[in-house]
Scaffold this active site. Structure first.
Site, PDB file in Angstrom:
ATOM      1  N   TYR A 140     -10.612 -60.846  27.785  1.00  0.00           N
ATOM      2  CA  TYR A 140      -9.559 -60.808  28.816  1.00  0.00           C
ATOM      3  C   TYR A 140      -9.128 -59.358  29.030  1.00  0.00           C
ATOM      4  O   TYR A 140      -8.948 -58.896  30.143  1.00  0.00           O
ATOM      5  CB  TYR A 140      -8.373 -61.671  28.372  1.00  0.00           C
ATOM      6  CG  TYR A 140      -7.136 -61.464  29.210  1.00  0.00           C
ATOM      7  CD1 TYR A 140      -7.109 -61.882  30.544  1.00  0.00           C
ATOM      8  CD2 TYR A 140      -6.011 -60.828  28.687  1.00  0.00           C
ATOM      9  CE1 TYR A 140      -5.983 -61.682  31.325  1.00  0.00           C
ATOM     10  CE2 TYR A 140      -4.884 -60.624  29.467  1.00  0.00           C
ATOM     11  CZ  TYR A 140      -4.876 -61.062  30.785  1.00  0.00           C
ATOM     12  OH  TYR A 140      -3.773 -60.852  31.559  1.00  0.00           O
ATOM     13  N   LYS A 143     -30.698 -70.575  22.204  1.00  0.00           N
ATOM     14  CA  LYS A 143     -31.305 -70.234  20.914  1.00  0.00           C
ATOM     15  C   LYS A 143     -30.511 -71.011  19.855  1.00  0.00           C
ATOM     16  O   LYS A 143     -29.994 -70.446  18.876  1.00  0.00           O
ATOM     17  CB  LYS A 143     -31.242 -68.710  20.705  1.00  0.00           C
ATOM     18  CG  LYS A 143     -31.962 -68.202  19.467  1.00  0.00           C
ATOM     19  CD  LYS A 143     -33.461 -68.321  19.523  1.00  0.00           C
ATOM     20  CE  LYS A 143     -34.081 -67.854  18.210  1.00  0.00           C
ATOM     21  NZ  LYS A 143     -35.500 -68.224  18.088  1.00  0.00           N
ATOM     22  N   ASP A 163     -37.042 -67.408  23.103  1.00  0.00           N
ATOM     23  CA  ASP A 163     -38.303 -66.736  22.762  1.00  0.00           C
ATOM     24  C   ASP A 163     -39.504 -67.572  23.214  1.00  0.00           C
ATOM     25  O   ASP A 163     -40.457 -67.060  23.818  1.00  0.00           O
ATOM     26  CB  ASP A 163     -38.378 -66.419  21.258  1.00  0.00           C
ATOM     27  CG  ASP A 163     -37.919 -67.568  20.369  1.00  0.00           C
ATOM     28  OD1 ASP A 163     -37.315 -68.534  20.892  1.00  0.00           O
ATOM     29  OD2 ASP A 163     -38.161 -67.511  19.151  1.00  0.00           O
ATOM     30  N   ASP A 190     -30.697 -62.134  32.002  1.00  0.00           N
ATOM     31  CA  ASP A 190     -31.026 -60.779  32.441  1.00  0.00           C
ATOM     32  C   ASP A 190     -32.468 -60.456  32.036  1.00  0.00           C
ATOM     33  O   ASP A 190     -33.273 -59.967  32.833  1.00  0.00           O
ATOM     34  CB  ASP A 190     -30.054 -59.797  31.783  1.00  0.00           C
ATOM     35  CG  ASP A 190     -30.055 -58.447  32.470  1.00  0.00           C
ATOM     36  OD1 ASP A 190     -30.552 -58.367  33.607  1.00  0.00           O
ATOM     37  OD2 ASP A 190     -29.566 -57.484  31.868  1.00  0.00           O
ATOM     38  N   ASP A 226     -35.998 -60.209  34.560  1.00  0.00           N
ATOM     39  CA  ASP A 226     -36.853 -59.023  34.683  1.00  0.00           C
ATOM     40  C   ASP A 226     -38.310 -59.428  34.436  1.00  0.00           C
ATOM     41  O   ASP A 226     -39.230 -58.956  35.112  1.00  0.00           O
ATOM     42  CB  ASP A 226     -36.453 -57.946  33.671  1.00  0.00           C
ATOM     43  CG  ASP A 226     -35.520 -56.908  34.299  1.00  0.00           C
ATOM     44  OD1 ASP A 226     -34.791 -57.280  35.233  1.00  0.00           O
ATOM     45  OD2 ASP A 226     -35.519 -55.738  33.857  1.00  0.00           O
TER      46      ASP A 226
END
Ligand code: ATP
Length: 355
Positions: free
Chosen positions: A140, A187, A220, A244, A248
């Site tokens: 916050y 995960k 993974d 992210d 890519d």
């Protein structure tokens, strides 16, 4: 005729070139139709904003953006900003945080005529954008990272039910308009509480969408599956950092960073922002690929059209997309894709195809 108010920020590095090329196409598309109008306002962001207003993201920019339907954001080179900005969120992180742009939507689709490492890809990653393993935005107040001693660093990961629910719902809603398949990436075998909660809440939301087929993978394993069998996936929903990294990967698999589009959205506004950065190594040479920003802008217009149930805007987005893809199919590409077009001449090709 409905008018949409759009902000435009050139940003740093190749931003000046790729955003200008996008605006050339957007203005041509705007002039060519009399069913919908786009009102564009350029706003300061980046190194030039520091020179002129003392900050890479001046308050007046945020204030003006709050009144826009959406905006186009060029890349920023925050590593080149003066040290006094080190402790602050970079402009993109700040805009995502400030406007609560909770969904980072990153498609990866094979493009005809573009050499790529995989074929037949057509997926969209729904990346949670406000918490997870990004400590610059998951508090916050302040930043969720600490140096306990010079040799001990702590970084937080934050997972909350409301944030997971809304990204999961956005992903399932999107799946309903596509191939009705969602893959949850986590995960949970190791990060049992944090990404475990992510998985569990996504599975709870899945119950509201019985028509959608659901599966889940550890991040993974997912990286390997994407390389091996990308065409099996439709919608992927995941936390901030996993999204992210995976986006890519998928961007590179379907043809390269310069092509990869994205939007960041909340329930009322959206920001077009290509996946690539400011690419300082090629700045000022007129060789940067503008397709990432162009297709991000197409996504923004399509998102706004669907939100306002405005078929004219959806059509305008489709016309732009068709012209961009047709240019690529004809081999009219910038050097990163093996072609000889410049940033500016690629925009001209697209404008001719719009005509
Ligand atoms: P940032 O930290 O801003 O993300 P970065 O150097 O990590 O920057 P990019 O700016 O995306 O990442 O650049 C990575 C490389 O990819 C660049 O060196 C450049 O050669 C290439 N690249 C990135 N975007 C484009 C583009 N639009 N057109 C052509 N090449 C690009």
């Amino acid at each position: 005729m409905k008018t949409y108010q759009l902000g435009v920020m050139y940003g740093d590095g190749i931003g000046e070139e790729v955003v200008k090329a996008t605006l050339d196409v957007l203005k041509a598309a705007n002039q060519m139709n009399d069913l919908v109008k786009l009102d564009l306002e350029v706003l300061p962001m980046g190194l030039k904003a520091i020179d002129e207003f003392g900050h890479p993201l001046p308050e007046q920019t945020k204030e003006k953006l709050s009144k826009k339907d959406g905006w186009i954001m060029g890349p920023h080179d925050s590593a080149a900003y003066p040290d006094r900005f080190n402790e602050e969120r970079n402009p993109s992180g700040e805009l995502r945080h400030h406007f609560d742009l909770f969904a980072n939507i990153r498609p990866a689709k094979s493009v005809k005529g573009i050499k790529s490492l995989v074929n037949d890809a057509d997926l969209v990653i729904y990346r949670e954008n406000t918490e997870g393993y990004y400590p610059d935005r998951n508090m916050y107040s302040g930043v969720g990272e600490w140096m306990v001693t010079p040799d001990v660093a702590l970084s937080t990961g934050v997972f909350t039910r409301p944030a997971i629910e809304r990204i999961a719902r956005a992903a399932f809603e999107a799946a309903m308009t596509r191939h009705k398949q969602v893959t949850i990436v986590h995960k949970a075998n190791v990060i049992r509480l944090g990404t475990g909660l992510f998985k569990e809440v996504c599975l709870e939301v899945a119950k509201e969408y019985p028509e959608v087929k659901v599966n889940d993978f550890h991040v993974d394993a997912m990286a390997a599956h994407l390389v091996k069998r990308i065409s099996d996936f439709d919608i992927i929903v995941t936390e901030n950092m996993f999204g992210d990294i995976l986006s890519d990967l998928t961007g590179e698999l379907v043809g390269g960073l310069g092509l990869s589009p994205a939007i960041n959205a909340n329930h009322t506004q959206a920001m077009a922002q290509a996946v690539h950065g400011s690419a300082p190594d090629i700045v000022g040479q007129d060789i940067a690929n503008p397709v990432g920003v162009m297709l991000s802008t197409v996504m923004l217009l399509d998102w706004l059209g669907k939100k306002h149930q405005d078929n004219h805007l959806i059509d305008l987005a489709k016309k732009m997309e068709d012209a961009i893809l047709s240019a690529l199919e004809k081999g009219k590409t910038t050097p990163d894709l093996g072609g000889t077009e410049s940033t500016e001449s690629f925009a001209k090709v697209v404008i001719n195809l719009l005509n």
